[in-house]
Design an enzyme around this catalytic site. Structure first.
Site, PDB file in Angstrom:
ATOM      1  N   SER A 130      -4.668   2.815   0.760  1.00 18.11           N
ATOM      2  CA  SER A 130      -4.723   4.126   0.113  1.00 18.11           C
ATOM      3  C   SER A 130      -6.008   4.829   0.464  1.00 18.11           C
ATOM      4  O   SER A 130      -7.057   4.193   0.690  1.00 18.11           O
ATOM      5  CB  SER A 130      -4.624   3.955  -1.403  1.00 18.11           C
ATOM      6  OG  SER A 130      -4.932   5.160  -2.070  1.00 18.11           O
ATOM      7  N   TYR A 158      -7.503   0.932  -9.437  1.00 21.01           N
ATOM      8  CA  TYR A 158      -6.445   0.922  -8.423  1.00 21.01           C
ATOM      9  C   TYR A 158      -7.063   0.912  -7.021  1.00 21.01           C
ATOM     10  O   TYR A 158      -6.708   0.098  -6.164  1.00 21.01           O
ATOM     11  CB  TYR A 158      -5.538   2.134  -8.594  1.00 21.01           C
ATOM     12  CG  TYR A 158      -4.663   2.408  -7.402  1.00 21.01           C
ATOM     13  CD1 TYR A 158      -3.614   1.552  -7.068  1.00 21.01           C
ATOM     14  CD2 TYR A 158      -4.888   3.518  -6.578  1.00 21.01           C
ATOM     15  CE1 TYR A 158      -2.810   1.792  -5.960  1.00 21.01           C
ATOM     16  CE2 TYR A 158      -4.097   3.772  -5.479  1.00 21.01           C
ATOM     17  CZ  TYR A 158      -3.062   2.905  -5.168  1.00 21.01           C
ATOM     18  OH  TYR A 158      -2.279   3.148  -4.074  1.00 21.01           O
ATOM     19  N   LYS A 162      -7.076  -2.046  -3.741  1.00 19.64           N
ATOM     20  CA  LYS A 162      -6.779  -1.799  -2.333  1.00 19.64           C
ATOM     21  C   LYS A 162      -7.982  -2.179  -1.461  1.00 19.64           C
ATOM     22  O   LYS A 162      -7.830  -2.800  -0.391  1.00 19.64           O
ATOM     23  CB  LYS A 162      -6.418  -0.327  -2.123  1.00 19.64           C
ATOM     24  CG  LYS A 162      -5.135   0.113  -2.793  1.00 19.64           C
ATOM     25  CD  LYS A 162      -3.909  -0.557  -2.183  1.00 19.64           C
ATOM     26  CE  LYS A 162      -2.615   0.012  -2.741  1.00 19.64           C
ATOM     27  NZ  LYS A 162      -1.407  -0.640  -2.167  1.00 19.64           N
TER      28      LYS A 162
END
Length: 692
Positions: A130, A158, A162
């Protein structure tokens, strides 16, 4: 590439938004897909739709990646060549509220996956990372648009997951640089839907992304859009993002996989690529594009900034263009139009009321589902993938057809085709022989001296793809199934593609069955029907069809010889018609009916779907009070009183009405055109069961 020689790609999270679109592109590029998904934020119905969209079987496993044993079963049962990894929790805002869950799910799941890849010698891995790994790139000079060299610094849990996975991949690669091939794809904001309107973004609960939230406002599921901040240093005060059409994004994953495929042995790689358009759009600019697509201004309210958000996340996609030979081809306006098509045709996504599913086998294989449409209503139908079979039909709570609780019953050796879609060829072909396209063919004999109901290639034992389930309006449900019957797997010539569309109308108590077929390669005989056995008094009766009153549209019938093959004559048979004063009363003993009655003896059309429906049979039971009417566009219909019922049922526990083309029409010159499907033509027919 043949179906058997395709490379198999394991797609984790393949039932989700980006995963499902990537599956489409993988299959279009000659790969076979296996999907693993725990369905925590997705639906199996996306996979069922993908099967029809791609015309391919997609093995599916409902497995959480953190379940080592469950995931290992996939590697044991499938010959995995590479992995594309989407599975993971993905909402920025939510990750700040439940960070432990994000770290546990995303990182542990990836570790289990990589451990099994190492154990089973699977070396190619495309990772769905991402742009959030960059964090606030504006803190560095000259980093907008963002290049891959930009220092990493996620600003939310989040993004941290990643980032951590990327570091794990780097360390693993360094442990064996000759073997591992890792493509890390950092992409920005995926939007839109597949142009077919069959698949799109369907988040469970409240959407966390801009476009799906706007779509739910536009379709009435949400009151208004909330814009998180209009005080950013941008041209209209809202954050700038690089929005990329999900189809473009999916194609980027195929480009990365092909890049790994092309690398020589002992030349591993671990490299990052941005997937984006390189053009930033503000929230309000996307809002305007979507309002233009749907034709109205949807309500919105500006609220405070969202935790973890940054001003600008725009990609510099030069590396992907130069090395992967990939770039975006679609724009924001097109993405909004595709999203609106998805939203209007599927206002509740895959989350439909009045539809339930159960497994037809103990191992809970998703290809073995029995799906009920109209569940909980006064008129409902249950259909199986096996044979696109009508398993049950309930009228005001009363079952009126014969069926089984599981697949085992339908696969019995002495089957009577109960409830099944019959094809390629319903009814008998004399001695199993026919000539078509100047070539002679011989089918296996399975009924006296004839071939019946498709012989050993009968559709009743074949798994249909799908279904596509929809609820287009109140009280109306549809279930569409598809079968690709390849010539190399059949005694019949040509590769036949057939669609079976069930439409249930609860208010009018009708079940419409529509057949469509096309063939590639060589011409083929085709004659399809439904082989449901009805018993209108199952609940309170003896279990047999005693007392059923039946009448037909005409006494005209096809005369047959001792082998049940037409003699060429049209005769009258003694069965009550609508004009008779009294219908025929069916009992435990004769008369026996297994005859084709005629609607139009001069019919030659291969496609009858545009013809008006005609009522051909009425049946009524005075004790239950249920009346059945059978309507069809077909030129003939077979009435069978169930005198050779088997597979757990006895004689006359049900009767069948099977609209279709004429018996042995492929060998009858006056009717042969009506059952000869040539490439470029479309076969079609309709059957309607109407109750009162």
């Amino acid at each position: 590439m043949s179906q058997d020689n395709r490379k198999t790609v394991l797609v984790t999270g393949g039932a989700g938004y980006i995963g499902s679109h990537t599956v489409v592109e993988l299959i279009a590029n000659g790969y076979k897909c296996v999907v693993v998904d725990n369905l925590s934020n997705s639906s199996y119905d996306s996979i069922a739709r993908l099967e029809l969209l791609t015309k391919d079987t997609i093995p599916f496993y409902n497995v959480d990646l953190c379940d080592h044993d469950g995931l290992e079963k996939v590697f044991q049962e499938q010959s995995i060549d590479s992995v594309i990894h989407f599975a993971g929790l993905k909402a920025v805002g939510e990750s700040t509220q439940i960070p432990l869950r994000y770290y546990h799910n995303n990182i542990l799941g990836t570790l289990v996956l990589l451990e099994l890849m190492e154990k089973y010698n699977v070396e190619k891995f495309v990772f769905s990372s991402s742009a959030t790994v960059y964090g606030d790139a504006t803190r560095f000079p000259n980093m907008i648009p963002i290049p891959e060299e930009c220092p990493l610094g996620p600003t939310n849990p989040y993004g941290n997951t990643k980032y951590t996975i990327e570091k794990i991949l780097g360390d693993l690669y360094k442990s064996n640089e000759d073997t591992w091939k890792f493509a890390i794809l950092r992409y920005f904001n995926p939007i839109g839907a597949h142009p077919s309107g069959l698949i799109g973004e369907d988040p469970l609960g409240i959407p966390n992304n801009l476009l799906p939230y706007m779509a739910q406002v536009a379709t009435g599921r949400r009151e208004k859009l909330y814009v998180f901040g209009n005080d950013y240093d941008s041209r209209d005060g809202t954050p700038i993002r690089d929005y990329i059409h999900v189809v473009d994004l999916a194609k980027g994953h195929i480009a990365a996989l092909k890049y790994l495929d092309a690398r020589k042995e002992k030349t591993g790689i671990c490299r990052e690529w941005n997937l984006g358009s390189g053009k930033g759009s503000t929230v309000f600019e996307v809002y305007r594009a979507f309002c233009d697509a749907c034709g109205e201004d949807i309500p919105y309210e500006v609220t405070g900034r969202r935790a973890g958000d940054v001003l600008n996340l725009t990609a510099k996609p030069d590396r992907a263009s130069e090395e992967l030979h990939w770039k975006t081809e679609l724009d924001v306006a097109g993405a909004c139009k595709d999203l609106w098509k998805w939203s209007t045709e599927n206002p509740y996504g895959y989350q439909l009321k009045g539809i339930e599913a159960k497994f037809g086998t103990p191992d809970k294989n998703y290809a073995d589902r029995f799906v009920t449409i109209g569940s909980g209503s006064r008129f409902q139908a249950t259909i199986a993938n096996l044979g696109a079979t009508l398993v049950d039909l309930k009228v005001d709570g009363q079952s009126v057809v014969l069926g089984y609780d599981n697949e085992e019953g339908y696969l019995a050796k002495d089957t009577c085709y109960i409830g099944a879609t019959i094809g390629r060829y319903a009814n008998r072909i004399a001695h199993g022989k026919f000539q078509i396209g100047g070539e002679n063919y011989q089918l296996t004999i399975n009924n006296g001296v004839n071939a019946n109901h498709g012989s050993i290639g009968s559709f009743h034992v074949k798994k249909f793809l799908g279904p596509i389930l929809q609820n287009p309006s109140k009280n109306l449900y549809t279930a569409e199934y598809m079968l690709v019957d390849r010539d190399e797997d059949s005694e019949f010539p040509g590769t036949l593609e057939v669609h079976v569309l069930y439409t249930l109308d609860v208010a009018n108590k009708t079940l419409n069955i529509e057949y469509t077929g096309t063939v590639e390669g060589k011409p083929t005989p085709i004659n399809m029907t439904n082989h449901t056995y009805f018993n209108l008094n199952k609940v309170t009766g003896s279990g047999f069809i005693d007392g059923t009153e039946i009448s037909v549209v005409s006494k005209k019938s096809v005369d047959v010889d001792a082998d049940t093959i037409p003699t060429g004559k049209i005769i009258d048979r003694e069965i009550a018609t609508f004009d008779d004063a009294k219908p025929t009363i069916l009992g435990r003993e004769g008369p026996d009916y297994d005859y084709a009655f005629i609607v139009d003896e001069n019919a030659k059309d291969i496609n009858t779907k545009d013809k008006p429906l005609k009522l051909v049979t009425k049946a009524h039971h005075p004790e239950s009070g249920i009346t059945l009417e059978v309507l069809t566009t077909e030129p003939s219909f077979q009435v069978y009183t169930g005198d050779w019922l088997c597979a757990g049922y006895e004689k006359r526990q049900g009767f069948a009405v099977e609209p279709g083309r004429f018996v042995d029409a492929i060998n009858q010159s006056q009717w042969k055109d009506s059952v000869t499907l040539n490439p470029g033509q479309t076969y079609g027919s309709k059957i309607v069961y109407r109750f009162s």
